[in-house]
Design a protein around this motif. Sequence first.
Motif, PDB file in Angstrom:
ATOM      1  N   GLN A  93       0.838  -1.182   0.000  1.00  0.00           N
ATOM      2  CA  GLN A  93       0.000   0.000   0.000  1.00  0.00           C
ATOM      3  C   GLN A  93       0.880   1.241   0.000  1.00  0.00           C
ATOM      4  N   ASN A  94       0.392   2.279  -0.645  1.00  0.00           N
ATOM      5  CA  ASN A  94       1.032   3.577  -0.484  1.00  0.00           C
ATOM      6  C   ASN A  94       0.039   4.690  -0.708  1.00  0.00           C
ATOM      7  N   LEU A 131       1.845   5.018   3.249  1.00  0.00           N
ATOM      8  CA  LEU A 131       1.592   4.386   4.543  1.00  0.00           C
ATOM      9  C   LEU A 131       1.039   5.403   5.537  1.00  0.00           C
ATOM     10  N   ILE A 163      -5.517   6.308  -2.267  1.00  0.00           N
ATOM     11  CA  ILE A 163      -4.619   5.312  -1.674  1.00  0.00           C
ATOM     12  C   ILE A 163      -4.490   4.173  -2.678  1.00  0.00           C
ATOM     13  N   THR A 177      -7.173   3.971   9.955  1.00  0.00           N
ATOM     14  CA  THR A 177      -6.205   3.206   9.169  1.00  0.00           C
ATOM     15  C   THR A 177      -6.969   2.358   8.170  1.00  0.00           C
ATOM     16  N   THR A 226      -2.718   2.066   5.593  1.00  0.00           N
ATOM     17  CA  THR A 226      -2.475   3.492   5.381  1.00  0.00           C
ATOM     18  C   THR A 226      -3.136   4.252   6.513  1.00  0.00           C
TER      19      THR A 226
END
Lengths: 113, 111
Positions: B6-7, B9, B21, B86, B105
């Motif tokens: 994922q990015n 974070l 995201i 998150t 994230t």
Amino acid sequence: EAGVTQFPSHSVIEKGQTVTLRCDPISGHDNLYWYRRVMGKEIKFLLHFVKESKQDESGMPNNRFLAERTGGTYSTLKVQPAELEDSGVYFCASSQDLVRTIYFGEGSWLTVV
Amino acid sequence: ELKVEQNPLFLSMQEGKNYTIYCNYSTTSDRLYWYRQDPGKSLESLFVLLSNGAVKQEGRLMASLDTKARLSTLHITAAVHDLSATYFCAVDATSGSRLTFGEGTQLTVNP
């Protein structure tokens, strides 16, 4: 309708002791999963039950971990003896079948000191 | 071994702004989940994406899946403070046996 419930919510034990975590899935859900998240790491799969049978236990880290689901209802996850690296959050999840939403419990926070 | 990345974070954004995201995964899969977690709470299911090109929207969140690119996106429109949480993506490459999660994230929406 009750969601996935886990007990205890928090547990602090000494290294070498035993802890048993319990999970009650949503009623009627045949699929039950255990996951854990240790500090700073991602959530990782431990095992999957279909009713009372272990469908996939490839994520269990070692033989100190024992999961059971007698009668295909609630499940327990026992850690014996606990080690420091076992500290983390243990999530239980359930689903009605393999294509539907997987519902998670709030997790059992385990701290081994 | 399936990898899910994922990015970003960590994401800090202003209310009213848009952002995306990203969730990349390494193995063929046609089932992807997005979850939200508030501190100390359970993982709340947001979306289940089951096929290439799937797009789902709920409120200010929209998720899409491109199985050819092995990419899912979670787009946030006009962010509000209540979206602070998150967000996890999770990929199922085993037909229902297990999920492989991204790192999550951590989103903070500032007033």
